[in-house]
Motif scaffolding. Structure first.
Motif, short mmCIF file in Angstrom:
data_model
loop_
_atom_site.label_atom_id
_atom_site.label_comp_id
_atom_site.label_asym_id
_atom_site.label_seq_id
_atom_site.Cartn_x
_atom_site.Cartn_y
_atom_site.Cartn_z
N ASN A 44 1.01 -1.25 0.05
CA ASN A 44 0.05 -0.02 0.12
C ASN A 44 0.82 1.23 -0.34
N PHE A 45 2.02 1.15 0.79
CA PHE A 45 2.67 2.46 0.80
C PHE A 45 4.27 1.97 0.89
N ARG A 46 4.65 1.04 0.51
CA ARG A 46 5.96 0.24 0.63
C ARG A 46 6.38 0.12 -0.97
N HIS A 47 7.59 0.26 -1.34
CA HIS A 47 8.27 -0.09 -2.51
C HIS A 47 9.29 -1.18 -2.24
N PRO A 48 9.57 -2.21 -2.98
CA PRO A 48 10.62 -3.42 -2.64
C PRO A 48 11.86 -2.79 -2.49
N VAL A 49 12.31 -1.99 -3.16
CA VAL A 49 13.81 -1.44 -3.23
C VAL A 49 14.02 -1.00 -1.86
N THR A 50 13.27 0.16 -1.54
CA THR A 50 13.59 0.79 -0.17
C THR A 50 13.28 -0.27 0.95
N GLU B 104 20.15 -11.30 -3.60
CA GLU B 104 20.85 -11.17 -4.72
C GLU B 104 21.92 -9.91 -4.35
N GLU B 105 23.14 -9.63 -4.78
CA GLU B 105 23.74 -8.54 -4.44
C GLU B 105 23.39 -7.33 -5.30
N SER B 106 22.89 -7.60 -6.52
CA SER B 106 22.45 -6.44 -7.21
C SER B 106 21.41 -7.14 -8.07
N VAL B 107 20.21 -6.24 -8.50
CA VAL B 107 19.11 -6.50 -9.01
C VAL B 107 18.71 -5.54 -9.96
N THR B 108 18.14 -5.80 -11.38
CA THR B 108 17.76 -5.07 -12.11
C THR B 108 16.31 -5.81 -12.71
N HIS B 109 15.23 -5.15 -12.50
CA HIS B 109 13.94 -5.30 -12.83
C HIS B 109 13.07 -4.66 -13.51
N ARG B 110 12.38 -4.80 -14.55
CA ARG B 110 11.45 -3.88 -15.16
C ARG B 110 10.01 -4.59 -15.16
N GLY B 111 9.28 -4.26 -14.29
CA GLY B 111 7.79 -4.90 -13.93
C GLY B 111 6.80 -3.98 -14.58
N THR B 112 5.49 -4.38 -14.28
CA THR B 112 4.23 -3.60 -14.54
C THR B 112 4.17 -2.57 -13.41
N PHE B 113 4.57 -2.91 -12.30
CA PHE B 113 4.31 -1.93 -10.98
C PHE B 113 5.51 -1.47 -10.28
N TYR B 114 6.67 -2.28 -10.38
CA TYR B 114 7.92 -2.08 -9.77
C TYR B 114 9.02 -2.32 -10.63
N SER B 115 9.95 -1.39 -10.48
CA SER B 115 11.21 -1.63 -11.19
C SER B 115 12.51 -1.22 -10.24
N ALA B 116 13.36 -2.04 -10.82
CA ALA B 116 14.83 -1.97 -9.83
C ALA B 116 15.78 -1.72 -10.76
N ASP B 117 16.71 -0.76 -10.65
CA ASP B 117 17.74 -0.68 -11.76
C ASP B 117 19.50 -0.92 -10.78
N GLU B 118 19.67 -1.91 -11.10
CA GLU B 118 21.07 -2.20 -10.33
C GLU B 118 20.94 -1.83 -8.78
N ALA B 119 19.81 -2.48 -8.30
CA ALA B 119 19.74 -2.24 -6.57
C ALA B 119 20.69 -3.13 -6.09
N ARG B 120 21.55 -2.54 -5.35
CA ARG B 120 22.70 -3.12 -4.48
C ARG B 120 22.21 -3.67 -3.22
N ASN B 121 22.52 -4.58 -2.71
CA ASN B 121 22.03 -4.89 -0.95
C ASN B 121 23.11 -5.74 -0.53
N ILE B 122 24.14 -5.30 -0.37
CA ILE B 122 25.43 -5.89 0.33
C ILE B 122 25.31 -5.42 1.62
N PRO B 123 25.60 -6.12 2.54
CA PRO B 123 26.00 -7.56 2.53
C PRO B 123 24.89 -8.69 2.52
#
Length: 297
Positions: free
Chosen positions: A74-80, A139-158
């Motif tokens: 409702n008010f969240r985005h997967p990347v953040t 995953e350490e780096s994610v790129t995704h193009r979706g209908t509702f959500y996208s990510a561009d080289e989102a890094r989540n180390i460690p």
């Protein structure tokens, strides 16, 4: 059978921290909070954010598991959200469970200025949100193009302290949500059948929950997964029983025992809040916390 509690984020931390510490002292397996911006009858009163509250709770407790019941798109985005969860899992030393659901109507659904989503759109968004969040946490780096959500080289180390990631407790009752629970969940959450809340009976509620458990089993079987791998969590307070299970230790043991027979592995009860839907005698509540699990065997 395990026992958890929900501590609503309605107290300034000077008082709230005492409740979270007390929950650990009482021996609760886990303490959760709602991930809302406001909620129902509490809308015009104090209400604090879930992630900061859980971060503070992580520093105030030692071993009790912590989590949301539940987070939604409702008010969240997967990347953040992924970045915050990885940080929270680190601060807690790997004690976080993410309760996650599709969300519903109400304040959170329109607070950002959007029109309320239809049930189909909520399901569509949830179906994209959960797999992407799964990837972001593993995953350490994610790129995704979706209908509702996208990510561009989102890094989540460690990444998470818990491996391969912190556990998901997926709240679902419909076929699409149950498929997500079967594929991505380490636990499944339900509040029962909302259609029975006003006029249903406890017996009808047990029957409905039995049906939900059976549907979860089928969703798992369809992908070759053993349903026994998933914990099954009942968040109480929304079945026709309402607050009656907290009226005495015997009443709670009877209620929990009937649901244990259905396969539930964790019962979650709300920390008492006077003059609310979650009002209960604190002494009885604490006796349930300390004695009920042993009574259930």
């Amino acid at each position: 059978m395990r026992l958890g509690t929900v501590i609503l984020p309605t107290h300034r931390w000077s008082e709230g921290q005492k409740i979270w510490r007390r929950a650990e002292e009482l021996g609760f397996h886990a303490a959760y909070t709602y991930d809302h911006l406001s909620w129902r009858s509490f809308r015009d009163g104090p209400w604090f954010g879930a992630i900061p509250t859980l971060t503070a709770a992580a520093t105030a407790t030692q071993s009790m598991r912590l989590g949301t019941l539940v987070t939604s798109p409702n008010f969240r985005h997967p990347v953040t959200l992924a970045k915050e969860l990885i940080s929270l899992d680190d601060v807690s030393g790997g004690r976080i469970t993410l309760g996650i659901g599709a969300g519903g109507n109400g304040f959170d659904a329109t607070v950002l200025g959007q029109e309320a989503w239809t049930p189909r759109e909520r399901a569509d968004r949830f179906g994209e949100f959960v797999p992407l969040l799964d990837r972001l946490l593993t995953e350490e780096s994610v790129t995704h193009r979706g209908t509702f959500y996208s990510a561009d080289e989102a890094r989540n180390i460690p990444g998470c302290v818990q491996r391969p990631r912190l556990p998901f407790a997926v709240a679902a009752t419909g076929p699409r949500g149950l498929k997500l629970a079967a594929r991505h969940g380490q636990a499944w959450v339900t509040t029962g059948d909302p259609k029975l809340y006003e006029e249903g009976t406890p017996e009808q509620s047990v029957s409905a929950l039995r049906g939900q458990v059976e549907k979860l089993g089928k969703a798992c079987a369809d992908i070759g997964r053993d349903v026994a791998e998933l914990d099954k969590i009942l968040l109480t307070g929304f079945t026709p029983d309402r607050g009656r299970p907290l009226e005495s230790l015997d009443a709670f043991v009877d209620f929990a025992g009937r649901h244990q027979e259905l396969g539930f592995t964790e019962i979650v009860i709300h920390w008492p809040i006077p003059d609310s839907d979650f009002a209960a005698d604190q002494a009885v509540f604490e006796r349930i916390a300390t004695e009920a699990v042993a009574e259930l065997g």
